[in-house]
Structure formats: structure tokens, C-alpha cells
Scaffold this motif. Structure first.
Motif, PDB file in Angstrom:
ATOM      1  N   ALA A   1       4.561 -18.305   0.709  1.00 22.86           N
ATOM      2  CA  ALA A   1       4.804 -17.982  -0.695  1.00 22.86           C
ATOM      3  C   ALA A   1       3.711 -18.567  -1.592  1.00 22.86           C
ATOM      4  N   ALA A   2       3.217 -19.754  -1.204  1.00 24.38           N
ATOM      5  CA  ALA A   2       2.189 -20.406  -2.016  1.00 24.38           C
ATOM      6  C   ALA A   2       0.868 -19.624  -1.983  1.00 24.38           C
ATOM      7  N   LEU A   3       0.704 -18.825  -0.932  1.00 21.91           N
ATOM      8  CA  LEU A   3      -0.569 -18.112  -0.770  1.00 21.91           C
ATOM      9  C   LEU A   3      -0.489 -16.642  -1.177  1.00 21.91           C
ATOM     10  N   THR A   4       0.731 -16.127  -1.249  1.00 25.94           N
ATOM     11  CA  THR A   4       0.920 -14.694  -1.496  1.00 25.94           C
ATOM     12  C   THR A   4       0.620 -14.325  -2.943  1.00 25.94           C
ATOM     13  N   LEU A   5      -0.022 -13.192  -3.125  1.00 29.98           N
ATOM     14  CA  LEU A   5      -0.274 -12.690  -4.480  1.00 29.98           C
ATOM     15  C   LEU A   5       1.059 -12.394  -5.165  1.00 29.98           C
ATOM     16  N   PRO A   6       1.230 -12.850  -6.394  1.00 29.78           N
ATOM     17  CA  PRO A   6       2.483 -12.596  -7.104  1.00 29.78           C
ATOM     18  C   PRO A   6       2.539 -11.150  -7.618  1.00 29.78           C
ATOM     19  N   LEU A   7       2.775 -10.258  -6.689  1.00 31.42           N
ATOM     20  CA  LEU A   7       2.732  -8.829  -6.998  1.00 31.42           C
ATOM     21  C   LEU A   7       3.931  -8.146  -6.381  1.00 31.42           C
ATOM     22  N   ASP A   8       4.478  -7.185  -7.061  1.00 35.18           N
ATOM     23  CA  ASP A   8       5.524  -6.373  -6.462  1.00 35.18           C
ATOM     24  C   ASP A   8       4.819  -5.324  -5.597  1.00 35.18           C
ATOM     25  N   ALA A   9       4.873  -5.525  -4.289  1.00 37.49           N
ATOM     26  CA  ALA A   9       4.087  -4.663  -3.396  1.00 37.49           C
ATOM     27  C   ALA A   9       4.820  -4.441  -2.082  1.00 37.49           C
ATOM     28  N   TYR A  10       4.469  -3.390  -1.371  1.00 34.46           N
ATOM     29  CA  TYR A  10       4.878  -3.237   0.022  1.00 34.46           C
ATOM     30  C   TYR A  10       3.937  -4.132   0.806  1.00 34.46           C
ATOM     31  N   ARG A  11       4.515  -5.028   1.587  1.00 29.83           N
ATOM     32  CA  ARG A  11       3.665  -6.079   2.142  1.00 29.83           C
ATOM     33  C   ARG A  11       3.761  -6.204   3.649  1.00 29.83           C
ATOM     34  N   LEU A  12       2.603  -6.218   4.291  1.00 30.25           N
ATOM     35  CA  LEU A  12       2.533  -6.579   5.712  1.00 30.25           C
ATOM     36  C   LEU A  12       1.757  -7.890   5.793  1.00 30.25           C
ATOM     37  N   THR A  13       2.305  -8.832   6.563  1.00 30.55           N
ATOM     38  CA  THR A  13       1.639 -10.128   6.673  1.00 30.55           C
ATOM     39  C   THR A  13       1.212 -10.384   8.117  1.00 30.55           C
ATOM     40  N   PHE A  14       0.017 -10.874   8.249  1.00 29.22           N
ATOM     41  CA  PHE A  14      -0.513 -11.237   9.566  1.00 29.22           C
ATOM     42  C   PHE A  14      -0.939 -12.698   9.514  1.00 29.22           C
TER      43      PHE A  14
ATOM     44  N   ALA B   1       1.832  11.040   2.655  1.00 27.56           N
ATOM     45  CA  ALA B   1       2.062  12.486   2.707  1.00 27.56           C
ATOM     46  C   ALA B   1       1.417  13.170   1.497  1.00 27.56           C
ATOM     47  N   PRO B   2       1.130  14.487   1.620  1.00 26.58           N
ATOM     48  CA  PRO B   2       0.448  15.196   0.530  1.00 26.58           C
ATOM     49  C   PRO B   2       1.184  15.035  -0.805  1.00 26.58           C
ATOM     50  N   GLY B   3       0.412  14.840  -1.857  1.00 29.34           N
ATOM     51  CA  GLY B   3       0.979  14.811  -3.197  1.00 29.34           C
ATOM     52  C   GLY B   3       1.776  13.563  -3.549  1.00 29.34           C
ATOM     53  N   THR B   4       1.827  12.602  -2.639  1.00 25.24           N
ATOM     54  CA  THR B   4       2.634  11.402  -2.903  1.00 25.24           C
ATOM     55  C   THR B   4       1.877  10.407  -3.773  1.00 25.24           C
ATOM     56  N   VAL B   5       2.540   9.947  -4.820  1.00 25.17           N
ATOM     57  CA  VAL B   5       1.961   8.854  -5.603  1.00 25.17           C
ATOM     58  C   VAL B   5       2.724   7.597  -5.206  1.00 25.17           C
ATOM     59  N   VAL B   6       2.036   6.687  -4.554  1.00 21.00           N
ATOM     60  CA  VAL B   6       2.698   5.460  -4.105  1.00 21.00           C
ATOM     61  C   VAL B   6       2.726   4.506  -5.288  1.00 21.00           C
ATOM     62  N   GLU B   7       3.937   4.235  -5.786  1.00 21.78           N
ATOM     63  CA  GLU B   7       4.055   3.506  -7.049  1.00 21.78           C
ATOM     64  C   GLU B   7       3.611   2.047  -6.944  1.00 21.78           C
ATOM     65  N   LYS B   8       3.988   1.411  -5.838  1.00 18.23           N
ATOM     66  CA  LYS B   8       3.619  -0.005  -5.712  1.00 18.23           C
ATOM     67  C   LYS B   8       2.382  -0.145  -4.824  1.00 18.23           C
ATOM     68  N   PRO B   9       1.598  -1.165  -5.045  1.00 15.94           N
ATOM     69  CA  PRO B   9       0.449  -1.381  -4.155  1.00 15.94           C
ATOM     70  C   PRO B   9       0.918  -1.685  -2.732  1.00 15.94           C
ATOM     71  N   ILE B  10       0.081  -1.349  -1.771  1.00 15.27           N
ATOM     72  CA  ILE B  10       0.322  -1.708  -0.370  1.00 15.27           C
ATOM     73  C   ILE B  10      -0.549  -2.919  -0.090  1.00 15.27           C
ATOM     74  N   LEU B  11       0.098  -4.029   0.188  1.00 21.10           N
ATOM     75  CA  LEU B  11      -0.619  -5.292   0.347  1.00 21.10           C
ATOM     76  C   LEU B  11      -0.669  -5.699   1.811  1.00 21.10           C
ATOM     77  N   LEU B  12      -1.867  -5.838   2.329  1.00 23.70           N
ATOM     78  CA  LEU B  12      -2.057  -6.346   3.683  1.00 23.70           C
ATOM     79  C   LEU B  12      -2.575  -7.765   3.543  1.00 23.70           C
ATOM     80  N   GLN B  13      -1.746  -8.682   4.000  1.00 18.84           N
ATOM     81  CA  GLN B  13      -2.045 -10.082   3.758  1.00 18.84           C
ATOM     82  C   GLN B  13      -2.408 -10.766   5.068  1.00 18.84           C
ATOM     83  N   PHE B  14      -3.575 -11.378   5.105  1.00 16.00           N
ATOM     84  CA  PHE B  14      -4.058 -12.029   6.323  1.00 16.00           C
ATOM     85  C   PHE B  14      -4.159 -13.530   6.081  1.00 16.00           C
TER      86      PHE B  14
END
Lengths: 249, 446
Positions: B76-89, B156-169
């Protein structure tokens, strides 16, 4: 408060000030007038510490301190502040940063704590309102893309926030329309106080209709050739500098 | 034993441990290993690596992480304070516990590569490696040999992804490890998304990350791609990003580099259809003995394509920066516009930059410009600030922040712009430190 004694200054080997003497006491507003090339801007530049001006003789003291021995920022921290004729554009540096850094520098130099952020914001917003400036202006870069009038207002805003002991205003009226001039003059007049002095450098008498000086000095060819009260400025307006130059010669 | 052999031995051990895999994956892995073995690590005799010495990587001994153990509080201390779809590695290993894909719409797939390789490996097999083949560089070959984790994003075609997709390493302190993440994005026509790669970790970490990202933008797609590299100062980081753009697509890269001991980014956009536009914004800040190398390339393969690049570097102490930006215009790709600017600010006499802009144009009706400048701070501005009582060091700090601001003002995500601004301000030496100022200005916006 400020004592300038027999000041000689050369720029690129050419003598511009040739023995200027001037005393300013707390509570006074002084105006230095003179034709182009007389050395008006040189005086304020030397007091502020700009590079390229060589003092060959004389002294400048401010509250007993030798100004010419002080670093540029130390002069400002001590309460000597110059408002520029041509304020410098500083791309990318937000006004809010400049104001906060400058105010804190002054406070730290006086041994005071930095001003807490909420108090600082309150102060800045009040002064902005006084100068009829929008809050969005704080997030804009210093003077970048500002009109002439906005730049001058910005100089006065800095004065209002920093509350100098001696405010030196170099041609603060140049490039201002009458409405802007009134706002700027109101700002300067609000600085008038028992423990503060103001030095106006100007080519035109017009400004002095709005900021009435206690003393007026006529600077010609590097020397003060005549001093008087506000009436002297009106005489100059009527007769020009030539009569004065002749009488001084 | 050669440097290459150490890595190959680690690979062999891993393969034995891993067991059977679909044939195509095993073949790809083998091709990567063979190519890596043949090429070896690059040396400074290679034109592409002339200014970057990778011996600290080649001579390192990196294990592979066995788990993704990391507490929620640490993360949590390292994660960007963002409302996002998040994958963490964590050191390259996927952590389901630290990931969050809640409310991901069905028109968007976001999954760890390890899952895609099991559940859906045939669909991944086609696109994977299509843009970044094993011949691209020894690091791309090495990545292919080791690939097991990363992210697959399909829109998918025409999709607007509202939240950022966050890949966190996240990079952990301890025994040095390496990871070779693989990112695959397939954005179908007229879709719109924001992808963030965020590299960060524990201060004492000294790991090696070798990431390959392949981003495929179909017609009319908009992708904003942030790479926020705040890796620990002991980390080694190599990234190869390859973007393929179809007609009328728009890609914007924000390549923000603050961390790492040794950093190399390769960013390539192929503009393959008319109306395609690419924007490269970059900021790198090096201190101590940090080495940051950015190689970018825009390939105008079709007429009526547009590129705009602005990279800024700030180097202090004995830091070394490299900027190599190529703009290539294919034969008869007319009516293209390609603009490139690189400016560098040296804060110390011992800081160093090698800047090389290159234009290669095989068409006659084009508008292209490029330029690079390296300099110090503006003395008039320093004087003006000092006349307000601001000491020289703080004045320099303010102007440095302003320099970075010219790139950061392009950053639409405030959380990232403010974070980088704060990092630049806060990492300036002692009295340059303007973190308090930046916080005040940010509070003003609230």
C-alpha cells in the motif's frame, strides 16, 4: 533608513552615476525623476545587486548595514525589494512557488519559522483580491505570457506579500493604461506606513498624481541636481527637464 | 564461465523445474535461448549500446524469485493512489492478493500472462513476439527464453476503459533476483484505454528487470501509456516497448524515469496506417552515478502519419544520460509530420549526456524537425529570484522543477504529474528541496 553617499558607478567602463547622494527615512515616499539616460535605473539596479555595475566610489547603507557587501538575496531578506521596469519571465516557475519561497526565505533569515500553508494561502488570496487578480494566476508561470499591466501588478503583488521595508519601484507606470495604473497605485499606497519607505523611479509625472511623494529629486547626468516636494514634479511636467539642467549647469 | 552461461544455466534449471509446456511455448523459449547464446550481452562496440555498459547486468548473479510474499501494508505504501484495475507482480511473480480487477467489464480482459499461457495459450501464441522478436536485442531474446509472467490486456472494439489499467512491479530487498515480464496489449478498433506500468520497490533492492511490451493498436484506437519508473536506486532495468499503430490510432507514451542504477528503454512506434499519430513524452532525472539511456524510434511507414516527441533530461552529480531518437520516413511516405525535441539540463560539472537525434527520410513532401540542447540554468531568472530573497540553491531548484514541468504539463493524470514533480523537488539536494512548496501548490487545487 537608506543612505546613499557620493555614489559613483560605471557600466562597461562608462561612468553613469557621478556622485549621487540621497537619504530616505522611514515613513517617506521619494520620487526620482529625470530624463532618459540620467542613471535612474542604474541606482535601483546597484542597490538590488545586479551584475555588471561597478561601484568606484561612495557607499550605500541600509539600516546601518553596508548594502554593497551583501548578497543579492540578503538585501531582499533584509527588506530591500526592487520592482522591475521589465519583470523577467521565468518559464515554468509558478507564482505560488516564488511567493512562498520568497516569504519563507525572509522569515528564516529573521529567525522566524516558515509560515504554515493555510495562513500563507489566506494571505496570498487577500492580496490577490486587492490587486484584482484571479486565483488561477498563482498556478501560472511567473510573468510568462503576461501583458505589460499583468507583469506590473505581479510586481506589486510580490511587494504586498513580502512587505519590504524599502520598496524600490523602477518605472512601475510604464506601459500601464489608466485603470491598471490606478490598481497599481492603490497597491503602492497601501504599502505606505510609518516604518516603511518607498522609492519611485519614474520618467513621467502622471504616476505622482496617484502616489503623492513626500520628496521629489531630479536626476540629471548621474547626479541629483534638485530636490523638493510634490510641487517640483508639477513644475517638471510644465517646463520639462531642460530648464533644470540649465540651472544646474 | 562466460556471463551468458550463468544465465543459460539458470534457464536450464528453471525448465527442469517447470515441467511440460505447450510445444509452441517450448519452441519459442528455445529460440530465445539460442539467439541469446549466439549474440551474448551487448558491448559498447555495438552501435546501439555505444554509451551504455551492461556489465553490471552481465556479470551479476540473479536468481529467480520463488514467491510473491509482500504484505498489504508494504504494498500500500508503494502503490499509486489511483482508482485502477490493478495487477501486481513482486519480483516478477504475480500476486493475486495484491491485485484488484473488481468490476472489470466483460469487454476488457486483463490477466497475468501465466494464466493466459495456461487457459488461452493458443490465442496468445499468435501475437506474442510478433512485434518484438528474439532478434531485436539480446535482452529481448533473454526475455523470450525466460518468459512466464507479465500481463495480457485485450480490449474489445469500441470499448472505452474508464479506469486506468495499472501494472505494478514491486522489487524486494534481499538476494538479487531477475524477472522478465512480458506485456501484451491488443486494443481493438476505436477502443480507448490508459495503461500504467509502475516500477517501484524497497530502497535496498538490487534486482534486474528485463521487460518486453508489445502494444497493438487497431484502427482508431487511443492508448495512453505511462511508464513510471521509480525503481530502487540499486535496481537494473531494461525495457523494450514496441507499438504497432493502424490507421487513425493515437498512442501517447509518458516515459518517466527517476529510479534505477542502470536503465535502458527502447521505445519504438510503427505508424502503419494513415492518420496514425504517436506522441513520446519523456523525462529522466539522474543523480549519484545513475545511468539512464533512452532509445526511441518512430517509423513513419505510411503517408499522413504524425509524430511528436519531447524528451527532457536532468542530470546531477556524476549521472550519465543517453538520448538517441530516430525518426524514419519510409520511401514515398508523403505528407508526414515528425517533430522531435530533446533538452537536457546538467546540474553538475561531472554529469554527462550523450544526445543523438537522427532523421532518416526517404520521401520529399514531409515536415520534420529535430533538435537537442544541453545547458545550464538561465542566469537572468536566477537573478530575478534572488532579488526576492530566494537563495541561489533554491532558485536553481525552482528552475529545475520548471524545466521538468514542461513535460509534466502534458501528463493528464494529476496523481502521476504531482508525484513526479514532488519526486524531482524532493530529491534535489538539501536546500534545493522544494517538497513543501509543491505540496502547498497541490493543496491549492483541492
Amino acid at each position: 533608513m537608506l543612505q546613499v553617499n557620493d555614489l559613483h558607478v560605471t557600466v562597461d567602463g562608462k561612468e553613469i552615476l557621478k556622485g549621487l547622494t540621497l537619504t530616505i527615512h522611514a515613513g517617506e515616499v521619494h520620487a526620482i525623476m529625470g530624463p532618459n539616460g540620467a542613471g535612474k535605473s542604474t541606482l535601483s539596479a546597484v542597490i538590488a545587486g545586479k551584475d555588471g555595475y561597478e561601484v568606484t566610489q561612495g557607499s550605500v547603507t541600509f539600516e546601518g548595514q553596508d548594502v554593497l557587501e551583501m548578497e543579492i538575496e540578503e538585501r531582499a531578506q533584509a527588506g530591500l525589494l526592487l520592482g522591475f521596469q521589465y519583470p523577467v519571465e521565468i518559464p515554468g516557475v509558478k507564482n505560488i512557488y516564488l511567493l512562498k519561497a520568497a516569504l519563507n526565505a525572509q522569515r528564516v533569515a529573521r529567525g522566524e519559522a516558515e509560515m504554515p500553508a493555510p495562513e500563507f494561502m489566506k494571505l496570498v488570496k487577500e492580496k490577490l483580491g486587492f490587486m484584482k487578480m484571479d486565483a488561477s494566476f498563482l498556478q501560472r508561470a511567473v510573468n510568462e505570457g503576461f501583458s505589460g499591466g499583468e507583469k506590473k501588478r505581479n510586481e506589486i503583488l510580490q511587494m504586498l506579500v513580502l512587505q519590504p521595508k524599502l520598496a524600490m519601484l523602477d518605472e512601475i507606470d510604464s506601459g500601464l493604461d489608466i485603470d491598471a495604473m490606478k490598481v497599481v497605485a492603490d497597491g503602492v499606497n497601501s504599502l505606505r506606513a510609518e516604518d516603511r519607505a518607498i522609492l519611485l523611479v519614474t520618467h513621467y509625472q502622471r504616476l505622482l498624481d496617484y502616489i503623492v511623494p513626500d520628496k521629489v529629486h531630479v536626476l540629471v547626468d548621474g547626479r541629483i541636481v534638485k530636490s523638493g516636494d510634490a510641487e517640483l514634479a508639477k513644475e517638471l511636467e510644465a517646463n520639462g527637464y531642460e530648464g533644470i539642467e540649465e540651472s544646474a549647469a | 564461465m562466460s556471463d551468458t552461461q550463468t544465465f543459460l544455466d539458470t534457464l536450464t534449471a528453471r525448465s527442469q523445474q517447470r515441467g511440460a509446456e505447450p510445444t509452441w511455448i517450448a519452441a519459442r523459449r528455445q529460440a530465445g535461448a539460442a539467439r541469446f547464446e549466439a549474440m551474448g550481452f551487448p558491448t559498447r562496440r555495438d552501435e546501439e549500446w555505444k554509451y551504455t555498459d551492461v556489465r553490471t547486468i552481465a556479470q551479476g548473479n540473479f536468481a529467480l524469485a520463488e514467491n510473491a510474499d509482500f504484505s498489504q501494508a508494504q504494498a500500500a505504501a508503494l502503490t499509486l493512489p489511483l482508482d485502477a484495475y490493478r495487477l501486481t507482480f513482486v519480483d516478477g511473480v504475480f500476486s493475486a492478493a495484491l491485485s484488484d480487477l473488481e468490476a472489470l467489464p466483460s469487454s476488457v480482459q486483463v490477466m497475468p500472462l501465466s494464466k493466459a499461457l495456461v487457459d488461452n495459450h493458443e490465442a496468445v501464441g499468435g501475437p506474442l513476439g510478433r512485434l518484438t522478436g528474439v532478434d531485436f536485442s539480446p535482452f529481448a531474446a533473454l526475455n523470450t527464453a525466460f518468459m512466464e509472467e507479465g500481463a495480457v490486456v485485450r480490449i474489445a472494439p469500441g470499448t472505452v476503459v474508464e479506469k486506468p489499467i495499472l501494472l505494478q512491479f514491486l522489487s524486494r530487498a534481499g538476494t538479487p533476483v531477475m524477472c522478465h515480464p512480458r506485456i501484451l496489449v491488443e486494443a481493438a478498433g476505436r477502443s480507448e484505454a490508459t495503461l500504467i506500468e509502475h516500477y517501484i520497490g524497497e530502497a535496498d533492492a538490487a534486482n534486474f528487470t528485463n521487460v518486453v511490451a508489445e502494444l497493438m493498436l487497431d484502427r482508431g484506437t487511443i492508448l495512453n501509456h505511462y511508464k513510471l519508473q521509480e525503481a530502487p536506486l540499486g535496481d537494473l532495468h531494461v525495457a523494450s516497448i514496441h507499438v504497432e499503430q493502424s490507421r487513425d490510432s493515437r498512442y501517447s507514451s509518458y516515459n518517466l524515469n527517476l529510479g534505477g542504477a542502470l536503465v535502458r528503454n527502447d521505445l519504438i512506434s510503427d505508424l502503419n496506417g494513415q492518420g496514425a499519430e504517436t506522441n513520446f513524452y519523456g523525462l529522466f532525472f539522474g543523480q549519484g552515478r545513475q545511468h539512464v539511456d533512452n532509445h526511441t524510434k518512430v517509423n513513419h511507414n505510411a503517408p499522413l502519419t504524425f509524430s511528436n516527441e519531447n524528451y527532457k533530461g536532468i542530470l546531477d552529480d556524476r549521472a550519465h544520460g543517453v538520448f538517441n531518437g530516430k525518426v524514419y520516413v519510409k520511401r514515398d511516405s508523403q505528407k508526414i509530420e515528425g517533430f522531435q525535441s530533446n533538452q537536457n539540463l546538467l546540474l553538475s560539472d561531472r554529469a554527462h549526456i550523450d544526445a543523438k537525434p537522427e532523421l532518416e527520410i526517404y520521401a520529399d513532401d514531409v515536415k520534420c524537425s529535430h533538435g537537442t540542447t544541453t545547458g545550464q540554468l538561465d542566469e537572468d531568472a536566477i537573478y530575478a529570484l534572488r532579488t526576492r530573497g530566494i537563495d541561489k540553491a533554491t532558485a536553481r531548484g525552482l528552475l529545475t522543477l520548471a524545466f521538468a514541468g514542461e513535460v509534466l504539463e502534458q501528463v493528464a493524470l494529476d496523481v502521476i504529474a504531482e508525484r513526479v514533480e514532488l519526486a524531482v523537488a524532493g530529491r534535489l539536494p538539501e536546500r534545493f528541496n522544494l517538497a513543501g512548496l509543491v505540496e502547498t501548490a497541490a493543496a491549492l487545487n483541492d
